[in-house]
Design an enzyme around this catalytic site. Structure first.
Site, short mmCIF file in Angstrom:
data_model
loop_
_atom_site.label_atom_id
_atom_site.label_comp_id
_atom_site.label_asym_id
_atom_site.label_seq_id
_atom_site.Cartn_x
_atom_site.Cartn_y
_atom_site.Cartn_z
CB SER A 10 64.85 9.16 29.85
OG SER A 10 64.06 9.38 30.87
CE1 TYR A 39 66.48 14.15 28.79
CE2 TYR A 39 64.48 13.05 29.95
CZ TYR A 39 65.71 13.33 29.68
OH TYR A 39 66.70 12.33 30.32
#
Length: 249
Positions: free
Chosen positions: A136, A149
Site C-alpha cells: 500500500s 497498518y
C-alpha cells in the site's frame, strides 16, 4: 495465453474485484480466503471453471503449504501468485494496543511470508513464475491512524525490494502493488478524508493491466500515488503540515 493464478484475500474488496477481472480476461483463478461461502458466491459470478475456491487462513503456515500443493496437484503449476490477503485496523496514539499491532503483523507480514515460501520454492524448481505482493502507499510514509497498518505495508515493500535482485538472477518476475485509497470494507473504517478514492472495479483493471507490464511497481491512482512519492522526499517540517491538511476530516 490463459494462466493459473493463485490469489489470496479474494473474498472481498480489491481481491474479489481482481479475481473477477482476471477470470473475465481468460485466466483460471484459484482464490483463497477464510470464508468458503464467500468464495463459492464469487465463483458463481465468473464464467464456469474460471474461479476455483480454496478456503484458507494464511496465518496457518502448514495449511498454506498444503493448499499450494493441492492447487498444483489439482490445477497444474501456478503461473502467477498474487498475494493480496491482509487487514487494516486504525491505530493511533489514543487507541494504540500491542494486540492490534500483533494482529496486523501476524496477518499482513507473517501471513504473506507463509505464502511466499512455498511459492518461491515451486518457482525455483521450475525456473519460471510471476509473483506480485500487494502492499500500500501507506507504506511510503506515516499516515494518520496507520501506525500499525502502514508499518506492516512498509515491511512488505522492503521485503519485496530486497528479493528483487534474487528474482532477476533466477529469471523470475517480481512486482509490488501499492494501491492508493480504494473503497472496500477495510477503508470504510477510516475516519479521515481519502483523496482520489477509487472504486474496486477500477482498481482491479489497473492492477490487472500492471501485471501484464514489465515494471516493478504497480501503483494507482497515479495522481495520488505520485503525489505521495513526492511527499516522502520532503523534510518532516514540510511533510507533517501538508499530510495533516490533506487528511483532515
Amino acid at each position: 495465453m490463459s494462466r493459473l493464478v493463485w490469489l489470496t484475500g479474494g473474498s472481498e474488496g480489491i481481491g474479489r474485484a481482481v479475481a473477477l477481472e482476471l477470470a473475465r480476461r481468460g485466466d483460471r483463478v484459484a482464490v483463497s480466503a477464510r470464508s468458503a461461502d464467500k468464495l463459492q458466491a464469487l465463483a458463481a459470478e465468473a464464467p464456469e471453471g474460471r474461479i476455483l475456491p480454496y478456503p484458507l487462513d494464511i496465518t496457518d503456515r502448514e495449511a498454506v503449504a498444503r493448499t499450494v500443493a493441492r492447487i498444483e496437484a489439482e490445477q497444474g503449476p501456478i503461473d502467477l501468485a498474487l498475494l493480496n490477503a491482509g487487514t487494516h485496523k486504525p491505530v493511533d496514539a489514543e487507541s494504540f494496543t500491542v494486540e492490534d499491532i500483533r494482529l496486523l503483523v501476524e496477518l499482513n507480514i507473517m501471513g504473506t511470508a507463509h505464502c511466499l515460501q512455498p511459492v518461491i520454492e515451486a518457482f525455483r524448481r521450475r525456473g519460471r513464475g510471476h509473483l506480485a505482493v500487494v502492499a500500500s502507499v501507506a507504506g511510503y510514509r506515516g499516515l494518520p491512524t496507520s501506525a500499525g497498518y502502514g508499518a506492516t505495508k512498509a515491511a512488505l515493500i522492503n521485503m519485496v525490494e530486497s528479493l528483487k535482485p534474487d528474482f532477476d538472477r533466477l529469471g523470475l518476475k517480481l512486482q509490488i502493488v501499492n494501491p492508493g485509497f480504494v473503497r472496500t470494507p477495510l477503508t470504510d473504517k477510516n475516519e479521515f478524508a481519502m483523496p482520489f478514492l477509487m472504486e474496486p472495479e477500477d482498481a482491479a483493471r489497473a492492477l490487472a493491466d500492471g501485471l501484464d507490464k514489465a515494471g516493478f511497481e504497480i501503483t494507482f491512482p497515479k495522481r495520488f500515488t505520485y503525489m505521495l512519492k513526492f511527499l516522502r522526499c520532503l523534510p518532516y517540517a514540510l511533510y507533517f503540515p501538508l499530510i495533516g491538511k490533506a487528511t483532515r476530516k
